[in-house]
Design an enzyme around this catalytic site. Structure first.
Site, PDB file in Angstrom:
ATOM      1  N   HIS A  99       0.829  -1.193   0.000  1.00 32.03           N
ATOM      2  CA  HIS A  99       0.000   0.000   0.000  1.00 32.03           C
ATOM      3  C   HIS A  99       0.873   1.256   0.000  1.00 32.03           C
ATOM      4  CE1 HIS A  99      -3.234  -2.629   2.153  1.00 32.03           C
ATOM      5  NE2 HIS A  99      -3.218  -2.825   0.849  1.00 32.03           N
ATOM      6  N   ASP A 102      -6.401  -6.037  -2.759  1.00 30.90           N
ATOM      7  CA  ASP A 102      -5.027  -6.473  -2.990  1.00 30.90           C
ATOM      8  C   ASP A 102      -4.940  -7.589  -4.024  1.00 30.90           C
ATOM      9  OD1 ASP A 102      -4.052  -4.591  -1.245  1.00 30.90           O
ATOM     10  OD2 ASP A 102      -3.957  -5.954   0.469  1.00 30.90           O
TER      11      ASP A 102
END
Length: 205
Positions: free
Chosen positions: A63, A170
């Site tokens: 991230h 993700d």
């Protein structure tokens, strides 16, 4: 507290002294003097703290925040154990594409500093692993982006014998190369300037 610079420029590992006794233990995962000496400036004004809990095999990340505005982080594992990973995704950085990893757990109570512009991922090594973050800016969903932690080009240290547990976000994250092609990665010079400005903000601001 001991400080160690990591392979990604600007990222730092901190190892505090732990004081155990028959009641349990005492530890200070963040210490201003040691941090300022290692980084060359004070900690940012804390805008938000985050707390997450993950089961074994959870992989969060990679991230990162659009830069600008950019976000710096100071993180540690309050319970359990994780392999915490910093990835240099700053275009133009001398360590671009490089990563480093630190075992964060409730035994040594290490912490990590993530400068503006880098990527962050971690792998939970046991159930109920708790991560705690201090952030230099508030979370704004539209500014938050993700890269694939399973990108073969990054070759992050994720145990192939454990099936990774990923969020829907993700699972569909793009590779580092694709993000660079699309112009989605932070710029190194911009990241350094935003990082420099953090040192100008006193802790009492």
């Amino acid at each position: 507290m001991q400080a160690r610079k990591l392979a990604v420029e600007g990222a730092i590992e901190f190892t505090p002294r732990v004081f155990p006794d028959d009641r349990g233990l005492f530890v200070s995962p963040f210490q201003e003097e040691a941090f300022a000496e290692a980084r060359g400036g004070p900690l940012f004004r804390v805008a938000q703290t985050n707390h997450s809990m993950s089961k074994r095999g959870v992989v969060r990340g990679v991230h990162y925040t659009m830069t600008p505005p950019g976000i710096a982080k100071y993180v540690y594992c309050a319970r359990g154990s994780v392999l915490d990973i910093v990835v240099d995704i700053r275009v133009g950085s001398p360590t671009f594409g490089r990563w480093d990893a630190v075992l964060l757990d409730q035994r040594d109570h290490r912490a990590m500093y993530f400068p503006v512009g880098v990527g962050h991922a971690f792998v939970a090594l046991e159930d109920d692993s708790v991560m705690w973050y201090m952030l230099s800016a508030s979370y704004v969903p539209r500014n938050e982006l993700a890269l694939s932690a399973l990108d073969p080009a990054l070759n992050l240290p994720i145990d192939a014998s454990v099936e990774p547990i990923l969020s829907d976000r993700d699972k569909v994250a793009i590779t580092l190369a694709e993000a660079e092609r699309q112009g989605l990665l932070p710029d190194y010079a911009t990241s350094l300037e935003l990082e420099r400005r953090l040192s100008e903000v006193p802790l009492t601001a």
